[in-house]
Each structure stands twice: as C-alpha cells, then as structure tokens.
Design a protein around this motif. Sequence first.
Motif, PDB file in Angstrom:
ATOM      1  N   THR A 199      64.933 -45.402  -1.534  1.00  0.00           N
ATOM      2  CA  THR A 199      66.213 -44.876  -2.027  1.00  0.00           C
ATOM      3  C   THR A 199      66.006 -43.518  -2.701  1.00  0.00           C
ATOM      4  O   THR A 199      66.799 -42.593  -2.525  1.00  0.00           O
ATOM      5  CB  THR A 199      66.841 -45.877  -3.026  1.00  0.00           C
ATOM      6  N   GLN A 200      64.893 -43.388  -3.454  1.00  0.00           N
ATOM      7  CA  GLN A 200      64.623 -42.089  -4.091  1.00  0.00           C
ATOM      8  C   GLN A 200      64.394 -41.013  -3.034  1.00  0.00           C
ATOM      9  O   GLN A 200      64.833 -39.881  -3.173  1.00  0.00           O
ATOM     10  CB  GLN A 200      63.396 -42.197  -4.989  1.00  0.00           C
ATOM     11  N   SER A 201      63.709 -41.396  -1.950  1.00  0.00           N
ATOM     12  CA  SER A 201      63.498 -40.433  -0.873  1.00  0.00           C
ATOM     13  C   SER A 201      64.834 -40.028  -0.264  1.00  0.00           C
ATOM     14  O   SER A 201      65.060 -38.853   0.030  1.00  0.00           O
ATOM     15  CB  SER A 201      62.615 -41.028   0.231  1.00  0.00           C
ATOM     16  N   LEU A 202      65.715 -41.008  -0.087  1.00  0.00           N
ATOM     17  CA  LEU A 202      67.034 -40.686   0.479  1.00  0.00           C
ATOM     18  C   LEU A 202      67.794 -39.745  -0.458  1.00  0.00           C
ATOM     19  O   LEU A 202      68.445 -38.801   0.002  1.00  0.00           O
ATOM     20  CB  LEU A 202      67.841 -41.970   0.708  1.00  0.00           C
ATOM     21  N   ASN A 203      67.688 -39.993  -1.765  1.00  0.00           N
ATOM     22  CA  ASN A 203      68.348 -39.097  -2.727  1.00  0.00           C
ATOM     23  C   ASN A 203      67.843 -37.670  -2.534  1.00  0.00           C
ATOM     24  O   ASN A 203      68.605 -36.714  -2.552  1.00  0.00           O
ATOM     25  CB  ASN A 203      68.070 -39.537  -4.172  1.00  0.00           C
ATOM     26  N   HIS A 204      66.526 -37.570  -2.356  1.00  0.00           N
ATOM     27  CA  HIS A 204      65.935 -36.241  -2.169  1.00  0.00           C
ATOM     28  C   HIS A 204      66.426 -35.623  -0.846  1.00  0.00           C
ATOM     29  O   HIS A 204      66.843 -34.467  -0.810  1.00  0.00           O
ATOM     30  CB  HIS A 204      64.412 -36.372  -2.160  1.00  0.00           C
ATOM     31  N   ILE A 205      66.367 -36.425   0.210  1.00  0.00           N
ATOM     32  CA  ILE A 205      66.726 -35.922   1.538  1.00  0.00           C
ATOM     33  C   ILE A 205      68.164 -35.400   1.565  1.00  0.00           C
ATOM     34  O   ILE A 205      68.451 -34.370   2.164  1.00  0.00           O
ATOM     35  CB  ILE A 205      66.513 -37.045   2.594  1.00  0.00           C
ATOM     36  N   PHE A 206      69.063 -36.118   0.893  1.00  0.00           N
ATOM     37  CA  PHE A 206      70.468 -35.748   0.996  1.00  0.00           C
ATOM     38  C   PHE A 206      70.957 -34.823  -0.117  1.00  0.00           C
ATOM     39  O   PHE A 206      72.087 -34.372  -0.077  1.00  0.00           O
ATOM     40  CB  PHE A 206      71.338 -37.013   1.045  1.00  0.00           C
ATOM     41  N   THR A 207      70.088 -34.550  -1.099  1.00  0.00           N
ATOM     42  CA  THR A 207      70.613 -33.701  -2.188  1.00  0.00           C
ATOM     43  C   THR A 207      69.711 -32.508  -2.522  1.00  0.00           C
ATOM     44  O   THR A 207      70.130 -31.627  -3.257  1.00  0.00           O
ATOM     45  CB  THR A 207      70.798 -34.519  -3.492  1.00  0.00           C
ATOM     46  N   SER A 208      68.476 -32.481  -1.987  1.00  0.00           N
ATOM     47  CA  SER A 208      67.575 -31.401  -2.399  1.00  0.00           C
ATOM     48  C   SER A 208      67.319 -30.435  -1.246  1.00  0.00           C
ATOM     49  O   SER A 208      67.314 -30.830  -0.076  1.00  0.00           O
ATOM     50  CB  SER A 208      66.249 -32.008  -2.872  1.00  0.00           C
ATOM     51  N   CYS A 213      56.822 -30.706   2.597  1.00  0.00           N
ATOM     52  CA  CYS A 213      56.182 -32.015   2.377  1.00  0.00           C
ATOM     53  C   CYS A 213      54.917 -31.886   1.528  1.00  0.00           C
ATOM     54  O   CYS A 213      54.572 -32.802   0.776  1.00  0.00           O
ATOM     55  CB  CYS A 213      55.823 -32.673   3.704  1.00  0.00           C
ATOM     56  N   SER A 214      54.226 -30.730   1.651  1.00  0.00           N
ATOM     57  CA  SER A 214      52.946 -30.616   0.952  1.00  0.00           C
ATOM     58  C   SER A 214      53.124 -30.583  -0.570  1.00  0.00           C
ATOM     59  O   SER A 214      52.208 -30.897  -1.311  1.00  0.00           O
ATOM     60  CB  SER A 214      52.185 -29.378   1.429  1.00  0.00           C
ATOM     61  N   THR A 215      54.319 -30.209  -1.036  1.00  0.00           N
ATOM     62  CA  THR A 215      54.537 -30.166  -2.488  1.00  0.00           C
ATOM     63  C   THR A 215      55.510 -31.257  -2.954  1.00  0.00           C
ATOM     64  O   THR A 215      55.857 -31.323  -4.126  1.00  0.00           O
ATOM     65  CB  THR A 215      55.128 -28.801  -2.918  1.00  0.00           C
ATOM     66  N   CYS A 216      55.946 -32.096  -2.042  1.00  0.00           N
ATOM     67  CA  CYS A 216      56.982 -33.081  -2.378  1.00  0.00           C
ATOM     68  C   CYS A 216      56.339 -34.346  -2.955  1.00  0.00           C
ATOM     69  O   CYS A 216      55.379 -34.882  -2.410  1.00  0.00           O
ATOM     70  CB  CYS A 216      57.785 -33.415  -1.127  1.00  0.00           C
ATOM     71  N   SER A 217      56.893 -34.834  -4.042  1.00  0.00           N
ATOM     72  CA  SER A 217      56.326 -36.023  -4.706  1.00  0.00           C
ATOM     73  C   SER A 217      56.546 -37.297  -3.893  1.00  0.00           C
ATOM     74  O   SER A 217      55.991 -38.342  -4.203  1.00  0.00           O
ATOM     75  CB  SER A 217      56.959 -36.183  -6.090  1.00  0.00           C
ATOM     76  N   LEU A 218      57.358 -37.209  -2.862  1.00  0.00           N
ATOM     77  CA  LEU A 218      57.671 -38.412  -2.074  1.00  0.00           C
ATOM     78  C   LEU A 218      56.839 -38.509  -0.793  1.00  0.00           C
ATOM     79  O   LEU A 218      57.102 -39.350   0.066  1.00  0.00           O
ATOM     80  CB  LEU A 218      59.165 -38.410  -1.730  1.00  0.00           C
TER      81      LEU A 218
END
Length: 240
Positions: A199-208, A213-218
């Motif tokens: 769900t946190q990944s989805l939040n990121h995908i749809f809002t950020s 990917c190399s700097t993404c915490s997910l």
Amino acid sequence: MNLFDGMITNILGQLNRISSAEQASLKEPSRAWRDVGAHHMILGKEMAYELGGQNTLGLSGCLYTTKPLLYQQGVYLYGRDLTQITEHQSYARIVFVQLEESTDEDALYRKFREIDYVRYHIHPEGFMARISPVSQREPVRISRKALKKNISFRDIGQLYLEQYQKIAQVKNVNVIFVTHRDFDYRALEEMFGRAEQITQSLNHIFTSLNMDCSTCSLKTVCDEVEGLRELHFGQKNHRN
Ligand code: SF4
C-alpha cells in the motif's frame, strides 16, 4: 490490479484448516450493531476483556481484488463469538473486497483509499478498537454492558458491511472474524505487514514524482512484488 490475490488465497488456506464445526457463516437476518458516531472510551473497570490485550494479538487488515471472491457477501466467524469469550485473547478482523474490473489503475487506487477510510469511521457501541495507521494491530476492548446486550460478531460485521456496500464499484465484501486458538496470528501479522508495504508503494506510485528506483526507499518491495514496478512505469507513460 490484483496485487493481494496471493495473500487472499493464503489466508483462506489457513482458515480452511480450522474445523468446520468452529466456522460459521453469519448470514441470517441481522441488524447492524449501534454506531455511537465518535470514538468512545471503555475504561478498565467497564471492560470485560480485550481482544489483543496482554500478550495476545489483535489484528485487522483489508485486501482488495477484482477477481470473484470465494465466498458470497457476508460475515464469517472462525472461533468463539463475543459472548462466549471470557478473557483476553487473540483476534483478527479480515476484510476482502472485490471491486469491479477496471483498466483505470488510478481510479482503482482512489477506491482503495475510499474503502480504507471506512476503518477509521466506525465506532460500534461497547466495541472500542484502538486503530493504528502505522501498524496492523487493532486491540479491541469489549464492555460488560455490551455483553449484557448480547453483542455479536454478526451485528458488528453487519455494521461494517453496510458501510462498504455504500461505496460505488464494490461488488462483494467478506468480513471475517477469527478468534480460534489454533489460528496462526503471527503469520497473519506478517502478511498484513506485507500488504501495508504494498500500500505504501501504491501511495508512492500514485502521488510522487520520484521515479528513480536506485534512490527509492521502496525498492525492496518493488523487487519482490510482481507488478509494482510495471505499474509505476505504466503510470509514467500514462501521465506523459
Ligand atoms: S518502481 Fe522504483 S521508483 Fe517506483 S515505487 Fe518502485 S522502487 Fe520506487
């Protein structure tokens, strides 16, 4: 977007290990339990017991799919009902929601958020859930008064069901309560933790706007869960 299907299958497999004598489909005509409309306290002296209190686990989670659910819409119980319980013990409230099929991933994501909102806006009388937005734990205090009024999972479940049914594009909902002593609550907690990461990944995908990917915490989640990365880069193409 069927990112949770494997978890739904896994949970159903665990539930099916519970003897059929201790499973109940609570479909009979039910009135929803009274919603008091706002958070209310049940103090220690008013409390009969706590589901998830004192070294036991209280858990809740909601998983989505667009595929047909195994069970028809309703409330299900695995284990003892509220008036049969006399002491603190583990408990889980599991909700499976089937949404109408859609190719609009963004609309589906917004629907997830709308459904999630229900969890924080139900306040059953004498059933005080202490919800944490950052954890899957949901200890619930049950009041002595509610037991005298014959509080039941059927009526509590009906209250939840009626709220989910009001949301457009919701096709089927299973509200499942588990109190059985042999159920693996630790495994469920892990699974709900995984669902929360997705769900946190989805939040990121749809809002950020960050798509590196190399700097993404997910990154670890996207490396392990099939479909997430494709979803994010699909979104990028969609926005372009
Ligand atoms: S696809 Fe890459 S940028 Fe997008 S959420 Fe996953 S790791 Fe982060």
